[in-house]
Scaffold this motif. Structure first.
Motif, PDB file in Angstrom:
ATOM      1  N   PRO A 123       0.822  -1.212   0.000  1.00 34.44           N
ATOM      2  CA  PRO A 123       0.000   0.000   0.000  1.00 34.44           C
ATOM      3  C   PRO A 123       0.858   1.265   0.000  1.00 34.44           C
ATOM      4  O   PRO A 123       1.872   1.341   0.702  1.00 34.44           O
ATOM      5  CB  PRO A 123      -0.802  -0.124   1.300  1.00 34.44           C
ATOM      6  CG  PRO A 123      -0.893  -1.607   1.534  1.00 34.44           C
ATOM      7  CD  PRO A 123       0.429  -2.149   1.079  1.00 34.44           C
ATOM      8  N   ARG A 128      -3.074   4.254   2.203  1.00 32.20           N
ATOM      9  CA  ARG A 128      -3.120   4.318   3.663  1.00 32.20           C
ATOM     10  C   ARG A 128      -4.046   5.433   4.146  1.00 32.20           C
ATOM     11  O   ARG A 128      -4.781   5.270   5.115  1.00 32.20           O
ATOM     12  CB  ARG A 128      -1.708   4.492   4.219  1.00 32.20           C
ATOM     13  CG  ARG A 128      -0.810   3.273   4.021  1.00 32.20           C
ATOM     14  CD  ARG A 128       0.470   3.377   4.832  1.00 32.20           C
ATOM     15  NE  ARG A 128       1.286   4.513   4.423  1.00 32.20           N
ATOM     16  CZ  ARG A 128       2.190   4.477   3.450  1.00 32.20           C
ATOM     17  NH1 ARG A 128       2.393   3.348   2.782  1.00 32.20           N
ATOM     18  NH2 ARG A 128       2.902   5.542   3.148  1.00 32.20           N
ATOM     19  N   SER A 129      -4.030   6.568   3.469  1.00 35.71           N
ATOM     20  CA  SER A 129      -4.922   7.666   3.851  1.00 35.71           C
ATOM     21  C   SER A 129      -6.380   7.291   3.599  1.00 35.71           C
ATOM     22  O   SER A 129      -7.264   7.560   4.437  1.00 35.71           O
ATOM     23  CB  SER A 129      -4.566   8.930   3.070  1.00 35.71           C
ATOM     24  OG  SER A 129      -3.293   9.406   3.424  1.00 35.71           O
ATOM     25  N   THR A 131      -7.754   4.267   3.461  1.00 40.98           N
ATOM     26  CA  THR A 131      -8.228   3.253   4.394  1.00 40.98           C
ATOM     27  C   THR A 131      -8.317   3.792   5.822  1.00 40.98           C
ATOM     28  O   THR A 131      -9.132   3.315   6.613  1.00 40.98           O
ATOM     29  CB  THR A 131      -7.328   2.007   4.350  1.00 40.98           C
ATOM     30  OG1 THR A 131      -5.956   2.397   4.513  1.00 40.98           O
ATOM     31  CG2 THR A 131      -7.478   1.289   3.006  1.00 40.98           C
ATOM     32  N   VAL A 193      -3.959  -3.329   5.137  1.00 38.28           N
ATOM     33  CA  VAL A 193      -3.051  -2.182   5.062  1.00 38.28           C
ATOM     34  C   VAL A 193      -1.614  -2.609   5.360  1.00 38.28           C
ATOM     35  O   VAL A 193      -0.657  -2.031   4.824  1.00 38.28           O
ATOM     36  CB  VAL A 193      -3.505  -1.071   6.040  1.00 38.28           C
ATOM     37  CG1 VAL A 193      -2.487   0.061   6.090  1.00 38.28           C
ATOM     38  CG2 VAL A 193      -4.865  -0.521   5.622  1.00 38.28           C
ATOM     39  N   ARG A 194      -1.440  -3.649   6.152  1.00 35.78           N
ATOM     40  CA  ARG A 194      -0.089  -4.138   6.475  1.00 35.78           C
ATOM     41  C   ARG A 194       0.476  -5.065   5.391  1.00 35.78           C
ATOM     42  O   ARG A 194       1.634  -5.481   5.480  1.00 35.78           O
ATOM     43  CB  ARG A 194      -0.102  -4.886   7.813  1.00 35.78           C
ATOM     44  CG  ARG A 194      -0.405  -4.008   9.014  1.00 35.78           C
ATOM     45  CD  ARG A 194      -0.116  -4.741  10.312  1.00 35.78           C
ATOM     46  NE  ARG A 194      -0.911  -5.954  10.467  1.00 35.78           N
ATOM     47  CZ  ARG A 194      -2.105  -6.008  11.032  1.00 35.78           C
ATOM     48  NH1 ARG A 194      -2.676  -4.896  11.495  1.00 35.78           N
ATOM     49  NH2 ARG A 194      -2.769  -7.152  11.147  1.00 35.78           N
TER      50      ARG A 194
END
Length: 269
Positions: A123, A128-129, A131, A193-194
């Motif tokens: 990602p 990231r923003s 989610t 996200v990870r």
């Protein structure tokens, strides 16, 4: 009718349809086996299709242990083992494509081929923003309907919003008797996200087709291209005018492309 399968100690809800070469369908964030209905219906005359609810979605419970993409890939592998499937074509979309990547890395003998839809390897800042917004939106939306209507802005094409497709999907989701909890949504989201396979993609040996929607806001084609460039000999295609879930919006097109790819892989032996 589906059934619960004990997959390595996890009770996964599973839907199976058809006869022929095995295909495993891996859903993304919040989605259940029903997300693949057009494939379960449209490809069952040629393939034996298996779809399932990931941990924390639909009828598969979310355990207290930490949730991660590799752990969900282990669930997928355990399901294939429990069903006695030695290898399958694996198709995953969005978070399900992350799971499919980890499955191909961790248990390559189980994966005859990969179809990765709306995918990425790591990602980026936008993802990231985006989610991060989804995380608190799930808590603070004034209603489940409002949450879905907002969330689906990232998922479906303007065409689907205009022609009533999104409104129909919202109603079907609200009527579904096994809604996902906010906690399960957030924990699944955090695991996706990870996700990071960027430095390991070259280890994937399965024939791979990467499909990206031209209008996909969540995982735009630039992210899918990175995946295709990292996997040896992977094919990459952008679907003009499509967004994050083309397998739902244009199922005939998607089914034909997946079928052609699987037939090509089968012909190669």
């Amino acid at each position: 009718m589906g059934e619960t399968i004990d997959a390595g100690g996890v009770d996964l809800w599973v839907e199976r349809r058809g006869t022929g070469p095995d295909v495993l369908l891996v859903a993304g964030l919040g989605d259940t086996a029903e997300a693949w209905q057009a494939q379960l219906d449209g490809l069952a005359d040629r393939y034996r299709l298996t779809a399932f609810d990931n941990r924390g979605a639909g009828r598969t419970p979310l355990s207290e242990e930490p949730l991660s993409v590799p752990r969900m890939a282990e669930d997928a592998a355990a399901l294939l083992d429990a069903l006695g499937i030695p290898a399958a074509h694996v198709a995953g979309f969005s978070g399900g494509s992350f799971i499919a990547q980890e499955l191909a890395l961790g248990r390559p003998e189980l994966v005859s081929s990969l179809v990765l839809v709306s995918t990425c390897a790591r990602p980026d800042a936008y993802f990231r923003s985006m989610t991060g917004f989804w995380h608190w939106m799930a808590e603070r939306a004034p209603s489940e309907r409002a949450m879905l209507e907002a969330f689906f802005l990232w998922v479906y094409t303007p065409r689907a919003h205009a022609d009533g497709t999104v409104a129909r999907i919202v109603e079907e989701t609200l009527a579904f008797p096994h809604p996902q909890s906010v906690d399960a949504f957030q924990r699944q989201l955090a695991s996706f996200v990870r996700h990071d396979t960027l430095d390991r993609l070259a280890q994937i040996t399965a024939p791979t087709l990467v499909l990206a929607g031209e209008l996909d806001l969540a995982t735009p084609p630039r992210l899918g291209r990175v995946v295709a460039e990292g996997i040896p000999d992977a094919e990459f295609e952008v679907l003009p005018g499509e967004a994050h879930q083309p397998f739902q919006e244009v199922p005939d097109l998607f089914n034909a492309r997946a079928d052609a790819f699987w037939r090509e892989v089968g012909a190669r032996g």
